[in-house]
Design an enzyme around this catalytic site. Sequence first.
Site, short mmCIF file in Angstrom:
data_model
loop_
_atom_site.label_atom_id
_atom_site.label_comp_id
_atom_site.label_asym_id
_atom_site.label_seq_id
_atom_site.Cartn_x
_atom_site.Cartn_y
_atom_site.Cartn_z
N ASN A 189 0.79 -1.23 0.00
CA ASN A 189 0.00 0.00 0.00
C ASN A 189 0.83 1.28 0.00
O ASN A 189 0.40 2.30 -0.52
CB ASN A 189 -0.96 0.01 1.20
CG ASN A 189 -0.33 -0.48 2.47
OD1 ASN A 189 0.31 -1.53 2.50
ND2 ASN A 189 -0.48 0.26 3.53
N CYS A 205 -3.81 4.48 7.49
CA CYS A 205 -4.04 3.92 8.81
C CYS A 205 -2.98 4.37 9.81
O CYS A 205 -3.21 4.36 10.99
CB CYS A 205 -4.02 2.40 8.74
SG CYS A 205 -4.86 1.78 7.33
C1 LIG Z 1 -2.96 -3.61 1.85
C2 LIG Z 1 -4.20 -3.33 2.61
N1 LIG Z 1 -4.82 -4.34 3.24
C3 LIG Z 1 -5.94 -4.16 3.93
C4 LIG Z 1 -6.52 -2.93 4.03
C5 LIG Z 1 -7.78 -2.78 4.82
O1 LIG Z 1 -8.90 -2.66 4.00
P1 LIG Z 1 -10.22 -1.96 4.59
O2 LIG Z 1 -9.97 -0.48 4.55
O3 LIG Z 1 -11.31 -2.38 3.67
O4 LIG Z 1 -10.40 -2.46 5.96
C6 LIG Z 1 -5.91 -1.83 3.40
C7 LIG Z 1 -6.48 -0.47 3.54
O5 LIG Z 1 -5.78 0.52 3.57
C8 LIG Z 1 -4.73 -2.04 2.67
O6 LIG Z 1 -4.10 -1.05 2.04
#
Ligand SMILES: Cc1ncc(COP(=O)(O)O)c(C=O)c1O
Length: 385
Positions: free
Chosen positions: A149, A324
């Site tokens: 991400n 996050c």
């Molecule tokens: C690589 C990755 N996994 C999981 C998530 C989590 O997804 P969600 O926002 O639908 O909980 C994200 C969100 O930023 C992400 O970038």
Amino acid sequence: MIYLDNNATTQMDSTVVETMLPYLREKFGNPSSRHRQGRAARAAIDTAREQVASLVSAHPSQVIFTGSGTEANNLAIKGYVAGVMSGRLFIGSTEHPSVTSTADKQARFDGWSRFELPVTENGLLSDEAMEKLNMAKSGDLVSVMLANNETGVIQPISELYGQLGLKDKGVTIHTDAVQAAGKLPLNFSALGVHMLTLSAHKIHGPKGIGALIRDKSIAIEPQMDGGGHEAGLRSGTENVAAIVGFGAAAVLAHESLVRTSEKLLALRTKLENGLRMIPGIEIIADKTDRLVNTSCFTMASVEGETMLMMLDKAGIAIASGSACSSHDNTPSKILTAMGMDKSLARRALRVSLGKDNTENEIDTFLETLKMKLASFNSIASNVAI
Ligand SMILES: Cc1ncc(COP(=O)(O)O)c(C=O)c1O
């Protein structure tokens, strides 16, 4: 407003919104009801399940809708560990917190332990990671994301696991494909994984809906008990409108994959050519295979968080790490796992492009960034004098 934070979330496509609206208004039936309205809602979910399955070339019965990508990662790891007496969890060192913290908790259970798989400075699994993975045995679980991400680095998991023969050894494999979806062609069985996570809001769908695609030969325990929805793996009345929106977004992502990828790559090339002309900017993992929309870079003098706020004032939305972790000023765990020192990691910014960005927006971003860097540097040198 120039929006360059598409890895945090994307704007819902207007087709997706239109598809959802009837399910927020007149088509409000409970999909478990036997009457006409209930059956209509059930049929809409069935269609969306086919659409999401088709995005990853899976069978619709392999799709479990969840309340988010986070929940799907939790279901994969907790659900698997709950059904196996003992084993080892092998987790990439640049995973999303929904994988790392879930794995941390599971490793506290008797019989389970956790191994972190280190990456090189380019964000790829290192030789040490491969040695650790080589120890994996039947019943163990490996979870490494398909694309990162923050850096966009693509992990060649099928090749690596193939070389190690993980599947043949009986190792269970999960991958978080939340960022890869809509940017890379995905084929569930060709990837050689048993479980794969998706999230709708990263592909111009609604927030609060995700999916776990699973190989049905792998037993997972539900983490939400109740009426037995989603093949007994995720009880709770379905969020029909969100599921329908996810389906519509999956169709759009699938249909436009080639066109969108070409556009994004051209935009990113323009962006990175511009960034390379700015003194002190270093693009992270630029020699590595990355998502075509993602560019993460460090600056010589200014912290990412400071520049983020300066750009925000100028109407440009960008991230200094993953959404996050942006709420605090601790340096990105992903960048430090790649061996970057903390002070440099604090000077990182991420641009994540989307299908609606334009060349003009890239020009404006580059000009604004140059201006802001110059004004920051002049203030900093005046303060120093
Ligand atoms: C690589 C990755 N996994 C999981 C998530 C989590 O997804 P969600 O926002 O639908 O909980 C994200 C969100 O930023 C992400 O970038």
